[in-house]
Design an enzyme around this catalytic site. Sequence first.
Site, PDB file in Angstrom:
ATOM      1  N   TYR A  24       2.361 -29.783  -9.750  1.00 20.95           N
ATOM      2  CA  TYR A  24       3.535 -29.576 -10.615  1.00 20.95           C
ATOM      3  C   TYR A  24       3.812 -30.837 -11.429  1.00 20.95           C
ATOM      4  O   TYR A  24       3.947 -30.786 -12.660  1.00 20.95           O
ATOM      5  CB  TYR A  24       4.769 -29.184  -9.793  1.00 20.95           C
ATOM      6  CG  TYR A  24       5.989 -29.016 -10.670  1.00 20.95           C
ATOM      7  CD1 TYR A  24       6.058 -27.992 -11.610  1.00 20.95           C
ATOM      8  CD2 TYR A  24       7.056 -29.912 -10.607  1.00 20.95           C
ATOM      9  CE1 TYR A  24       7.159 -27.864 -12.449  1.00 20.95           C
ATOM     10  CE2 TYR A  24       8.159 -29.788 -11.431  1.00 20.95           C
ATOM     11  CZ  TYR A  24       8.206 -28.762 -12.356  1.00 20.95           C
ATOM     12  OH  TYR A  24       9.289 -28.644 -13.196  1.00 20.95           O
ATOM     13  N   SER A  70       9.584 -32.865 -17.178  1.00 21.09           N
ATOM     14  CA  SER A  70      10.354 -33.066 -15.940  1.00 21.09           C
ATOM     15  C   SER A  70      10.210 -34.514 -15.505  1.00 21.09           C
ATOM     16  O   SER A  70       9.186 -35.160 -15.778  1.00 21.09           O
ATOM     17  CB  SER A  70       9.801 -32.147 -14.843  1.00 21.09           C
ATOM     18  OG  SER A  70      10.207 -32.567 -13.563  1.00 21.09           O
TER      19      SER A  70
HETATM   20  P1  NDP Z   1      13.927 -20.684 -13.780  1.00 23.42           P
HETATM   21  O1  NDP Z   1      13.037 -20.222 -12.677  1.00 23.42           O
HETATM   22  O2  NDP Z   1      15.380 -20.409 -13.683  1.00 23.42           O
HETATM   23  O3  NDP Z   1      13.381 -20.125 -15.180  1.00 23.42           O
HETATM   24  C1  NDP Z   1      12.000 -20.151 -15.470  1.00 23.42           C
HETATM   25  C2  NDP Z   1      11.708 -19.304 -16.682  1.00 23.42           C
HETATM   26  O4  NDP Z   1      10.296 -19.378 -16.949  1.00 23.42           O
HETATM   27  C3  NDP Z   1      12.046 -17.849 -16.484  1.00 23.42           C
HETATM   28  O5  NDP Z   1      12.686 -17.338 -17.629  1.00 23.42           O
HETATM   29  C4  NDP Z   1      10.700 -17.180 -16.302  1.00 23.42           C
HETATM   30  O6  NDP Z   1      10.712 -15.864 -16.840  1.00 23.42           O
HETATM   31  C5  NDP Z   1       9.791 -18.071 -17.145  1.00 23.42           C
HETATM   32  N1  NDP Z   1       8.406 -17.923 -16.744  1.00 23.42           N
HETATM   33  C6  NDP Z   1       7.817 -18.377 -15.604  1.00 23.42           C
HETATM   34  N2  NDP Z   1       6.548 -17.932 -15.541  1.00 23.42           N
HETATM   35  C7  NDP Z   1       6.344 -17.169 -16.665  1.00 23.42           C
HETATM   36  C8  NDP Z   1       5.240 -16.423 -17.155  1.00 23.42           C
HETATM   37  N3  NDP Z   1       4.081 -16.354 -16.499  1.00 23.42           N
HETATM   38  N4  NDP Z   1       5.386 -15.766 -18.327  1.00 23.42           N
HETATM   39  C9  NDP Z   1       6.551 -15.823 -19.016  1.00 23.42           C
HETATM   40  N5  NDP Z   1       7.621 -16.521 -18.607  1.00 23.42           N
HETATM   41  C10 NDP Z   1       7.520 -17.167 -17.432  1.00 23.42           C
HETATM   42  O7  NDP Z   1      13.668 -22.265 -13.864  1.00 23.42           O
HETATM   43  P2  NDP Z   1      14.256 -23.407 -14.841  1.00 23.42           P
HETATM   44  O8  NDP Z   1      15.158 -22.847 -15.870  1.00 23.42           O
HETATM   45  O9  NDP Z   1      14.736 -24.491 -13.985  1.00 23.42           O
HETATM   46  O10 NDP Z   1      12.891 -23.894 -15.502  1.00 23.42           O
HETATM   47  C11 NDP Z   1      12.678 -23.970 -16.887  1.00 23.42           C
HETATM   48  C12 NDP Z   1      11.751 -25.127 -17.167  1.00 23.42           C
HETATM   49  O11 NDP Z   1      12.398 -26.331 -16.772  1.00 23.42           O
HETATM   50  C13 NDP Z   1      10.436 -25.087 -16.394  1.00 23.42           C
HETATM   51  O12 NDP Z   1       9.405 -25.512 -17.255  1.00 23.42           O
HETATM   52  C14 NDP Z   1      10.651 -26.100 -15.268  1.00 23.42           C
HETATM   53  O13 NDP Z   1       9.451 -26.657 -14.824  1.00 23.42           O
HETATM   54  C15 NDP Z   1      11.513 -27.108 -15.986  1.00 23.42           C
HETATM   55  N6  NDP Z   1      12.317 -28.001 -15.171  1.00 23.42           N
HETATM   56  C16 NDP Z   1      13.199 -27.528 -14.225  1.00 23.42           C
HETATM   57  C17 NDP Z   1      13.959 -28.400 -13.492  1.00 23.42           C
HETATM   58  C18 NDP Z   1      14.868 -27.953 -12.400  1.00 23.42           C
HETATM   59  O14 NDP Z   1      15.207 -28.767 -11.518  1.00 23.42           O
HETATM   60  N7  NDP Z   1      15.338 -26.699 -12.404  1.00 23.42           N
HETATM   61  C19 NDP Z   1      13.919 -29.846 -13.750  1.00 23.42           C
HETATM   62  C20 NDP Z   1      12.958 -30.231 -14.739  1.00 23.42           C
HETATM   63  C21 NDP Z   1      12.221 -29.342 -15.433  1.00 23.42           C
HETATM   64  P3  NDP Z   1      10.124 -14.563 -16.102  1.00 23.42           P
HETATM   65  O15 NDP Z   1      10.101 -14.834 -14.637  1.00 23.42           O
HETATM   66  O16 NDP Z   1      11.065 -13.454 -16.510  1.00 23.42           O
HETATM   67  O17 NDP Z   1       8.773 -14.393 -16.708  1.00 23.42           O
HETATM   68  C1  8X3 Z   2      12.028 -30.159 -11.528  1.00 26.14           C
HETATM   69  C2  8X3 Z   2      12.622 -31.412 -10.995  1.00 26.14           C
HETATM   70  O1  8X3 Z   2      12.430 -33.159  -9.176  1.00 26.14           O
HETATM   71  O2  8X3 Z   2      12.367 -30.821  -8.504  1.00 26.14           O
HETATM   72  O3  8X3 Z   2      11.067 -30.445 -12.446  1.00 26.14           O
HETATM   73  O4  8X3 Z   2      10.482 -31.814  -9.607  1.00 26.14           O
HETATM   74  S1  8X3 Z   2      11.909 -31.820  -9.514  1.00 26.14           S
END
Ligand code: NDP
Ligand code: 8X3
Length: 250
Positions: free
Chosen positions: A150, A137
């Site tokens: 985070y 991220s």
């Molecule tokens: P979502 O919340 O939409 O998806 C997160 C996914 O992670 C879900 O499928 C969830 O599945 C899974 N997950 C979380 N905890 C667990 C666990 N304990 N066991 C198994 N699976 C888990 O978020 P995003 O798609 O946005 O996030 C995906 C990745 O991208 C993350 O690593 C996030 O930090 C990163 N990211 C997101 C950004 C944003 O702005 N959205 C920007 C930069 C990075 P379930 O709950 O079914 O277990």
């Molecule tokens: C998710 C992007 O800027 O909300 O990783 O941390 S930010």
Amino acid sequence: MTSKIAWITGATAGFGAATVERFVAGGWRVIASGRRAERLQALVDTHGSDHVLPLAFDIRDEAAMRKAIANLPADFADIDLLVNNAGLALGTAPAQQADLAQWKQMIDTNVTALVTMTRLLLPRLIARRGAIINISSISGSYPYPGGNVYGGTKAFVTQFSLGLRTDLHGTGVRVTSVEPGMAETEFTLVRTGGDQAASDKLYAGSHPITADDIAGTLWWIANLPPHLNVNRIEVMPVSQSAAGLQVHRG
Ligand code: NDP
Ligand code: 8X3
């Protein structure tokens, strides 16, 4: 079956779910993992069990992870790509007010589970001259108030990715750190404990990154010629940019 196989963690929502769709559409077979079994089953219902293998477990549960890997059916055992996507942010409080349990959950998920998955699958990935894409991220590079742990976990993911590249020198295995900025998924809903209004407010009018945007980026990275490695890629919406430093006076 000769199509390539990707294991996509966090496949029940956001980037992971969109990436499953993109890779299945492109002819890959996908191992889709996450906790919400009903969402994984919906992927199988849509695409069929030849194309999607659902593995429902909490990625923080190492025993469950080891069992899932040990029990992979033969036609999903030769993994070409690991997408370490499962992760979360919890809370935006300053460090001095933060909930320690939330900090530990982020570290357990974003760091400990990611390195465990990687270590356990590395022998298979090396055997396939495969690839790892770690979802980091921009928060690992640009600190912001309340980003504390985070952002720390994502700085780890980026640096771990670069270290993996070094260790895997000569194996043919590719490693990429993908560092998205603000993207509208369930991320903020999770971060705020289910506050849909807060999530809507954050993204309103900003034309954020979509899950499909990131799925397309991962598809591009995974399908580059095998002699090319994208080490790091930072992706932001045009509406977002870095905002500098703060000064407290008095
Ligand atoms: P979502 O919340 O939409 O998806 C997160 C996914 O992670 C879900 O499928 C969830 O599945 C899974 N997950 C979380 N905890 C667990 C666990 N304990 N066991 C198994 N699976 C888990 O978020 P995003 O798609 O946005 O996030 C995906 C990745 O991208 C993350 O690593 C996030 O930090 C990163 N990211 C997101 C950004 C944003 O702005 N959205 C920007 C930069 C990075 P379930 O709950 O079914 O277990
Ligand atoms: C998710 C992007 O800027 O909300 O990783 O941390 S930010």
